[in-house]
Structures are given as structure tokens and as C-alpha cells.
Design an enzyme around this catalytic site. Sequence first.
Site, PDB file in Angstrom:
ATOM      1  N   GLY A  11      57.775  11.911  -5.184  1.00 19.65           N
ATOM      2  CA  GLY A  11      57.347  11.252  -6.434  1.00 19.65           C
ATOM      3  C   GLY A  11      57.204  12.286  -7.527  1.00 19.65           C
ATOM      4  O   GLY A  11      56.355  12.186  -8.407  1.00 19.65           O
ATOM      5  N   ALA A  13      58.778  13.086 -10.110  1.00 17.71           N
ATOM      6  CA  ALA A  13      58.975  12.763 -11.529  1.00 17.71           C
ATOM      7  C   ALA A  13      57.851  11.861 -12.049  1.00 17.71           C
ATOM      8  O   ALA A  13      57.876  11.455 -13.209  1.00 17.71           O
ATOM      9  CB  ALA A  13      60.332  12.075 -11.717  1.00 17.71           C
ATOM     10  N   ASN A 131      49.730   4.900  -2.041  1.00 15.79           N
ATOM     11  CA  ASN A 131      48.910   3.811  -1.485  1.00 15.79           C
ATOM     12  C   ASN A 131      49.702   2.733  -0.783  1.00 15.79           C
ATOM     13  O   ASN A 131      50.856   2.515  -1.118  1.00 15.79           O
ATOM     14  CB  ASN A 131      48.105   3.171  -2.635  1.00 15.79           C
ATOM     15  CG  ASN A 131      46.863   3.976  -2.951  1.00 15.79           C
ATOM     16  OD1 ASN A 131      46.156   4.401  -2.065  1.00 15.79           O
ATOM     17  ND2 ASN A 131      46.596   4.173  -4.244  1.00 15.79           N
ATOM     18  N   ASP A 159      37.915  10.036  -3.884  1.00 12.80           N
ATOM     19  CA  ASP A 159      36.681   9.249  -3.733  1.00 12.80           C
ATOM     20  C   ASP A 159      35.493  10.186  -3.528  1.00 12.80           C
ATOM     21  O   ASP A 159      34.415   9.968  -4.080  1.00 12.80           O
ATOM     22  CB  ASP A 159      36.822   8.286  -2.543  1.00 12.80           C
ATOM     23  CG  ASP A 159      38.091   7.461  -2.643  1.00 12.80           C
ATOM     24  OD1 ASP A 159      38.170   6.623  -3.535  1.00 12.80           O
ATOM     25  OD2 ASP A 159      39.015   7.696  -1.837  1.00 12.80           O
ATOM     26  N   HIS A 187      40.772   4.231   2.024  1.00 13.16           N
ATOM     27  CA  HIS A 187      40.818   4.481   0.570  1.00 13.16           C
ATOM     28  C   HIS A 187      41.095   3.128  -0.094  1.00 13.16           C
ATOM     29  O   HIS A 187      42.226   2.810  -0.479  1.00 13.16           O
ATOM     30  CB  HIS A 187      41.919   5.496   0.240  1.00 13.16           C
ATOM     31  CG  HIS A 187      42.129   5.649  -1.239  1.00 13.16           C
ATOM     32  ND1 HIS A 187      41.160   6.117  -2.081  1.00 13.16           N
ATOM     33  CD2 HIS A 187      43.202   5.369  -2.025  1.00 13.16           C
ATOM     34  CE1 HIS A 187      41.614   6.126  -3.322  1.00 13.16           C
ATOM     35  NE2 HIS A 187      42.852   5.672  -3.314  1.00 13.16           N
TER      36      HIS A 187
HETATM   37  N1  LIG Z   1      44.996   8.262  -2.463  1.00 13.35           N
HETATM   38  C1  LIG Z   1      44.560   8.296  -3.697  1.00 13.35           C
HETATM   39  O1  LIG Z   1      43.389   8.645  -3.960  1.00 13.35           O
HETATM   40  C2  LIG Z   1      45.434   7.915  -4.860  1.00 13.35           C
HETATM   41  C3  LIG Z   1      46.674   7.374  -4.664  1.00 13.35           C
HETATM   42  N2  LIG Z   1      47.475   7.014  -5.727  1.00 13.35           N
HETATM   43  C4  LIG Z   1      48.805   6.475  -5.422  1.00 13.35           C
HETATM   44  O2  LIG Z   1      49.783   7.507  -5.605  1.00 13.35           O
HETATM   45  C5  LIG Z   1      51.061   6.914  -5.810  1.00 13.35           C
HETATM   46  C6  LIG Z   1      51.785   7.587  -6.972  1.00 13.35           C
HETATM   47  O3  LIG Z   1      51.088   7.350  -8.177  1.00 13.35           O
HETATM   48  P1  LIG Z   1      51.676   7.820  -9.595  1.00 13.35           P
HETATM   49  O4  LIG Z   1      52.166   9.209  -9.551  1.00 13.35           O
HETATM   50  O5  LIG Z   1      50.666   7.447 -10.600  1.00 13.35           O
HETATM   51  O6  LIG Z   1      52.910   6.819  -9.729  1.00 13.35           O
HETATM   52  P2  LIG Z   1      54.220   6.951 -10.652  1.00 13.35           P
HETATM   53  O7  LIG Z   1      54.855   5.600 -10.676  1.00 13.35           O
HETATM   54  O8  LIG Z   1      53.899   7.624 -11.937  1.00 13.35           O
HETATM   55  O9  LIG Z   1      55.122   7.949  -9.801  1.00 13.35           O
HETATM   56  C7  LIG Z   1      55.618   7.618  -8.552  1.00 13.35           C
HETATM   57  C8  LIG Z   1      56.950   8.325  -8.403  1.00 13.35           C
HETATM   58  O10 LIG Z   1      57.377   8.109  -7.063  1.00 13.35           O
HETATM   59  C9  LIG Z   1      58.775   7.921  -7.111  1.00 13.35           C
HETATM   60  N3  LIG Z   1      59.248   7.284  -5.880  1.00 13.35           N
HETATM   61  C10 LIG Z   1      59.281   5.974  -5.560  1.00 13.35           C
HETATM   62  N4  LIG Z   1      59.839   5.806  -4.360  1.00 13.35           N
HETATM   63  C11 LIG Z   1      60.124   7.035  -3.889  1.00 13.35           C
HETATM   64  C12 LIG Z   1      60.733   7.506  -2.696  1.00 13.35           C
HETATM   65  N5  LIG Z   1      61.154   6.672  -1.742  1.00 13.35           N
HETATM   66  N6  LIG Z   1      60.874   8.836  -2.538  1.00 13.35           N
HETATM   67  C13 LIG Z   1      60.485   9.694  -3.502  1.00 13.35           C
HETATM   68  N7  LIG Z   1      59.939   9.299  -4.668  1.00 13.35           N
HETATM   69  C14 LIG Z   1      59.755   7.977  -4.845  1.00 13.35           C
HETATM   70  C15 LIG Z   1      59.002   7.100  -8.377  1.00 13.35           C
HETATM   71  O11 LIG Z   1      60.366   7.129  -8.801  1.00 13.35           O
HETATM   72  C16 LIG Z   1      58.043   7.787  -9.331  1.00 13.35           C
HETATM   73  O12 LIG Z   1      58.683   8.867 -10.016  1.00 13.35           O
HETATM   74  C17 LIG Z   1      50.779   5.422  -5.996  1.00 13.35           C
HETATM   75  O13 LIG Z   1      51.048   4.720  -4.796  1.00 13.35           O
HETATM   76  C18 LIG Z   1      49.305   5.374  -6.326  1.00 13.35           C
HETATM   77  O14 LIG Z   1      48.741   4.130  -6.022  1.00 13.35           O
HETATM   78  C19 LIG Z   1      47.049   7.188  -7.003  1.00 13.35           C
HETATM   79  C20 LIG Z   1      45.797   7.734  -7.261  1.00 13.35           C
HETATM   80  C21 LIG Z   1      44.901   8.129  -6.199  1.00 13.35           C
HETATM   81  O1  LIG Z   2      43.165   2.767  -7.720  1.00 15.64           O
HETATM   82  C1  LIG Z   2      44.370   3.006  -7.586  1.00 15.64           C
HETATM   83  O2  LIG Z   2      45.245   2.164  -7.380  1.00 15.64           O
HETATM   84  C2  LIG Z   2      44.793   4.440  -7.633  1.00 15.64           C
HETATM   85  C3  LIG Z   2      43.913   5.110  -6.664  1.00 15.64           C
HETATM   86  O3  LIG Z   2      44.139   5.072  -5.485  1.00 15.64           O
HETATM   87  C4  LIG Z   2      42.640   5.635  -7.155  1.00 15.64           C
HETATM   88  O4  LIG Z   2      42.477   5.827  -8.370  1.00 15.64           O
HETATM   89  O5  LIG Z   2      41.771   5.874  -6.321  1.00 15.64           O
END
Ligand SMILES: NC(=O)C1=CN([C@@H]2O[C@H](COP(=O)(O)OP(=O)(O)OC[C@H]3O[C@@H](n4cnc5c(N)ncnc54)[C@H](O)[C@@H]3O)[C@@H](O)[C@H]2O)C=CC1
Ligand SMILES: O=C([O-])CC(=O)C(=O)O
Length: 332
Positions: A11, A13, A131, A159, A187
Site C-alpha cells: 500500500g 502509494a 483492516n 489503540d 482492533h
Molecule cells: N490497524 C490499525 O490501527 C489501522 C489500520 N488502518 C487500515 O490500513 C489500511 C490502509 O489505510 P490507508 O493507507 O489510509 O489507505 P489508502 O487507501 O490511502 O492506501 C491503501 C493503498 O493500498 C493499496 N492496495 C490495495 N490493494 C493492494 C494490494 N493487493 N497490494 C498492495 N497494495 C494494495 C492501494 O492501491 C492504496 O495505494 C486500511 O485497511 C485501513 O483501514 C488504518 C489505520 C489504523
Molecule cells: O478506524 C479505521 O477504520 C482506521 C483504523 O483502524 C483506526 O483509525 O484505528
Amino acid sequence: MMEPIRVVVTGAAGQIAYSLLYIIAKGDVFGPDQPLILHLLDIPPMMGVLEGVVMELADCAFPLLKEVVATAEPDVAFKDVSSAFLVGAMPRKQGMERRDLLAANVKIFKVQGEALDKNAKKDVKVLVVGNPANTNALICSKYAPSIPKQNFTAMTRLDQNRAQAQVAAKLGVPVADVSNVIIWGNHSSTQFPDASHAFAYVNGVKKSIPEALKDDMWLGNTFVESVQKRGAAVINARKMSSAMSAAKAAGDHMRNWFQGTEVGQFVSMGVLSDGSYGVPKDIVFSFPVEIQNKTWKIIPNLAISDFARKMLDTTAKELEEERAEALEIIGA
Ligand SMILES: NC(=O)C1=CN([C@@H]2O[C@H](COP(=O)(O)OP(=O)(O)OC[C@H]3O[C@@H](n4cnc5c(N)ncnc54)[C@H](O)[C@@H]3O)[C@@H](O)[C@H]2O)C=CC1
Ligand SMILES: O=C([O-])CC(=O)C(=O)O
């Protein structure tokens, strides 16, 4: 000079990666003497955007960054990596629960598990951020049978950081003076943020959080709920999910894994349950751990109140349901 290690960010980008790559390349995760080769994976339509990220990494002139490999091929991205940040996945939008992302995201973690199995170093440390992180980590490990199960973890550090910040604000002490707040479970909005084993330095004196706060109502209600719902609150405000704080937390998680925790310090990580604290086995559940020599160990023998027991059981049940849904989606 140490040999460079290969680190993959998927991810790459996307918005979390944009903050995370800076933290990694600067040396904040693997240390100021550890040279790095960064592998950046995204999907084919994002290769143009990724090219811009590669340009910016060059323009940062990071002394530790020896090479960047940008690709849409999992086999290239995971080749010989020692550390993997699995961020690439769809984020949720306003009104969704993270579990609603299972159908869109879990297949990604099957494919990436297979690619890790085939290509990565056998001691690779994998952090799943995408997620629903716990269940994605479980599926990823299932498809990488040649890599030890302990090497797959899910991120609940955001968290933990949120909970620590909220307790510090309530007490009116610096955030660094609060330690050992625990996140148990998923989470998700069933997670259990638990400050009953945490402590703070108040005017130089070490006190347990319940003793320092003297507000069990707040600790059992407002605090729990506001940490559970913090991700949704950020989405409501930003119209996009947390990214800077998620990147910081991912760096914290991997730094502790590689460089260890301080004596007496607990950090929370989603790990494969071994049945500790009566949690069912074969789910990825967030526990308090300590880390030495790149090996985490669940902190044993913490007292669990009746309230905590109910909270642990609820979040474990949700993870069992997610596991069943995930296995159905991938046809296992
Ligand atoms: N565990 C946690 O505490 C948190 C988890 N997240 C999760 O992290 C993930 C990413 O969030 P963001 O960066 O904000 O999203 P984003 O949409 O800005 O970036 C995700 C990137 O992943 C790429 N992508 C999609 N499928 C892919 C694949 N098969 N292989 C490689 N790259 C792929 C997309 O093209 C995009 O560039 C989401 O699922 C979000 O819910 C977000 C915040 C906290
Ligand atoms: O809430 C979401 O979907 C993104 C995330 O996992 C977080 O901010 O903890």
C-alpha cells in the site's frame, strides 16, 4: 557498516505509507546504524503515484536508504525481506465497521501470505495494519506455513497510543509518564482498553492509574468507549481514516519488535492466541507482551476482574465470528 536489510511496505502509494516511509527511512524503526533497502508494493494502477513517492524518497537524501524497489509484483516485493509492513488494503468510510472490509480485503492477505512463504526470509517479522487487521494477520499466517506463526502480528499499537494519551490528558501529566495501558482483543469497537495495570509518575511519584485517577466510572465507561471509537471519530472529522498516527504506531510496533521493550514495559500486539487468559486458540488477539531478542512473550498472571473477563470474552467471540467469515470468503 552493517549489511542492509530489506523491508517491504505494501500500500506504498497510500496515505499511511506516505508518513510511514519517512519514519522507516530516517532510521527511527531499525536504528540509526541499520542501512535499508525499501521494497514498495502497490497495485498496477497506482504505479504512477508510486513513482512520485520514489522521487520524494530520493529527494529526502536519507543516509541509511541504500536502494528502493517499487513494484506491483508480490514475488518481487517480498523477496528476501526481513520485515514486512502489510498496509495495502481498502480503508473504511464513514458509517462502516472495520469488519465490513473483510470481503474486500481478506483475499489480499491470502495472496501476500503465499508470496511471503515463497520469497521472504524465514525469520521475517510481519505486521498487518490493513483492516480488519487481526483476522487478516491470521489468514496471512495460514498461507505462509513455512514461516513461524509467532512472526505474524496485527497492529493495536495505535489503540494503545490513543489510550495512553487519553489517560495522560485526564491526569494532566506528560504522555511519556504513563506506561503499560493494555489493549486486549480485536482492533475493532469491541477491543478492551484496560488501564487497571498501568501506572503514571505524578509529581515524581509512581502510582497505579486507578489510584492516581480515583475515577473508576471514567475508566470503565468513557475511557473504554472513546478509545474504541477513536478511529471513527477521526474518520468523521477528516473524512479519511487515521494515517499519521497509524504510521507512527506501526513504527513503534516494529521498533519494539526489533529493538526490544524496556524492563517492566508492556506493549500490546495482536498475536496468535496460545490460550493465555482463557482466550480461545487460533485467533489473532491483542495481548500485553514484552520483547527481547526479537521474540515477544505474553505477560502472564495479570489479575482479570469480572468486568475484564466479560470484555475479553466479547472481543474473542467477535474474532471467532470474523475467522469463520474470512474462511468462507476465501473458500478454505
Ligand atoms: N490497524 C490499525 O490501527 C489501522 C489500520 N488502518 C487500515 O490500513 C489500511 C490502509 O489505510 P490507508 O493507507 O489510509 O489507505 P489508502 O487507501 O490511502 O492506501 C491503501 C493503498 O493500498 C493499496 N492496495 C490495495 N490493494 C493492494 C494490494 N493487493 N497490494 C498492495 N497494495 C494494495 C492501494 O492501491 C492504496 O495505494 C486500511 O485497511 C485501513 O483501514 C488504518 C489505520 C489504523
Ligand atoms: O478506524 C479505521 O477504520 C482506521 C483504523 O483502524 C483506526 O483509525 O484505528
